[in-house]
Write a protein that holds these residues in place. Structure first.
Motif: not given
Ligand code: SF4
Ligand code: SAM
Length: 438
Positions: A159-169, A238-240, A277-279
């Motif tokens: 659910d993190n939606f880091c702005s570069y990442c396609i994983v949540p999609f 893990s997410h920091p 958008n790493r939080g």
């Molecule tokens: Fe999720 Fe990791 Fe991608 Fe961030 S980098 S959106 S935490 S899978």
């Protein structure tokens, strides 16, 4: 049952490795034996990754290579699964007419049916996301493992939606597996001889946050640590921002929890972290690292870093280098930024050229290689307890992992596989240590 041969190729992360294990087990039930010889295959499956553009191109190249095989054997079935399949869907069937089936990240359970249909010439694509109740019932479970160490999936999606990442999609929203199921699986694995459990998820330390009826991640680790036969526990990734004091405290209080953590920073610059958008900030990240080092002195830290994110200045990059020096990562997975379709960062202007990004990555690797070798060398002369996992590369050697996660090779009898032994480190290399059995 007539046995047929399955050739399976896995690209990308441990999630895909774990999904592939499940696919092999599922298809065994319908008569497919896993065979690493491509030419003997009746069914070829590619489990794919799309996290960076390069990973996706690799898959397309592989598919081009498979065209000739299909031409010479019309009965061969070719399937594409995983993140590229999820993202491209039906388009893959159009682009590659020799592909018979496309299955998304939520559709593994449909594979036996799809393969049977493909055997009689029916092409299909299944990439719909399924609802959470069904997902909970279909969590990948390990039926048994011949290995000493086994992954156990505890959550899926992100659910993190880091702005570069396609994983949540491509993996969908975050969902935590039922703890009762996880514990049953670990008990089964322990009974079968597994000694080490690696808890797996995109963001394991947010386990349970969206499932109030489940225990917290800390409680889950405590319960697993009580299972007889399990000597070691690890978790990744893990997410920091979710690295709580309580979780860090586990490293002080639970001896079975190994002294290694993968804690990706992605950048050392606050400006870049914000655009990502790493939080968290550089300071709060370093605070977590400090707390981990106090909880478990000597803890080995590894991470991920992205260079050349849109707008990254030379000063931003130097802050990344400075962070690497300060944290002293034992290893770093570092990547050149690659814009991914549909992500927020893909809308940002890319001011940094390809060559400049590569030059930064090269500088980073130089720093990291030095630190890695320094850390590896610091183990020389020490005694490490090593869980022996298999044969080493050299004749007479066995290979295992120290508590820190470092690979240790030493001369030893293969009957040691599965035991934890004391090994004195006598040499250190870039990627492994060499020791002698005490
Ligand atoms: Fe999720 Fe990791 Fe991608 Fe961030 S980098 S959106 S935490 S899978
Ligand atoms: N969930 C994990 C995390 O947050 O660390 C891993 C996610 S991803 C599969 C693995 C790594 O790929 C990320 O940590 C990041 O460093 C890298 N990555 C993701 N998207 C990227 C992109 N668009 N360009 C370059 N690297 C990327």
């Amino acid at each position: 049952m007539n046995l047929k041969h399955l050739y399976m190729e896995t690209f990308g992360c441990q999630m895909n490795v774990s999904d592939s294990e499940r696919i092999v087990a599922m298809l065994a039930a319908v008569g497919y034996i896993h065979n690493p010889a491509l030419k003997q295959a009746d069914l070829i499956l590619l489990n794919t990754c799309t996290v960076r553009g390069g990973a996706e191109e690799k898959v397309y190249k592989r598919l081009e290579n498979l065209r000739a095989l299909k031409k010479s054997n019309k009965r061969l079935v070719i399937g594409v699964g995983g993140c590229v399949a999820q993202h491209e869907g039906d388009l893959l069937l159009e682009k590659f007419p020799w592909v018979d089936l496309v299955f998304g990240t939520h559709n593994l359970h449909l594979l036996p049916e799809m393969v049977t249909a493909a055997e009689s010439g029916q092409r299909s694509s299944e990439t719909a996301f399924i609802d959470n109740d069904q997902r909970l019932d279909l969590f990948p479970s390990v039926q048994g493992s011949s290995r000493v160490s086994s992954f156990v999936t505890v959550m899926q999606g992100c659910d993190n939606f880091c702005s570069y990442c396609i994983v949540p999609f491509v993996r969908g929203r975050e969902i935590s597996r039922r703890a009762s199921e996880i514990l049953t699986e670990v008990n089964k694995l322990a009974a079968g001889g597994v000694k080490e459990i690696v808890l797996l998820g995109q963001n394991v330390n947010s386990y349970g946050l969206n499932a109030p009826d489940q225990p917290s991640f800390v409680e889950l680790i405590r319960q697993i640590a009580c299972i007889d036969g399990i000597s070691r526990i690890r978790f990744t990734t893990s997410h920091p921002k979710d690295m709580s004091d309580e979780l860090i405290d586990c490293f002080a209080r639970i001896p079975k929890l190994c002294g290694h953590i993968q804690l990706p920073a992605q950048s050392g610059s606050n400006a870049v972290l914000e655009r990502m958008n790493r939080g968290y900030t550089r300071e709060s990240y370093l605070d977590r690292i400090g707390a981990l080092k106090s909880a478990r002195p000597g803890i080995v830290i590894t991470g991920d870093m992205i260079v050349g994110f849109p707008g990254e200045t030379e000063e931003d990059f130097e802050q990344t280098l400075a962070l690497i020096e300060e944290v002293r990562y034992a290893d770093l997975y570092s990547f050149v930024y690659s814009p991914r379709p549909g992500t927020k960062a893909a809308e940002l202007a890319e001011e940094i050229g390809r060559e400049q990004k590569q030059a930064r990555l090269d500088r980073l690797l130089l720093v990291q290689r030095r630190i890695t070798l320094e850390i590896n060398s610091s183990f020389t002369g020490s005694v490490q307890s090593v869980l022996v996992e298999g044969l080493g590369k050299r004749p007479g050697q066995v290979s295992g992992r120290a508590d820190s996660g470092k690979t240790v090779n030493f001369i030893g009898n293969p009957c040691l596989i599965g035991s934890i032994v004391d090994v004195r480190i006598i040499a250190a290399y870039q990627n492994s240590l060499v020791g002698e059995l005490i």
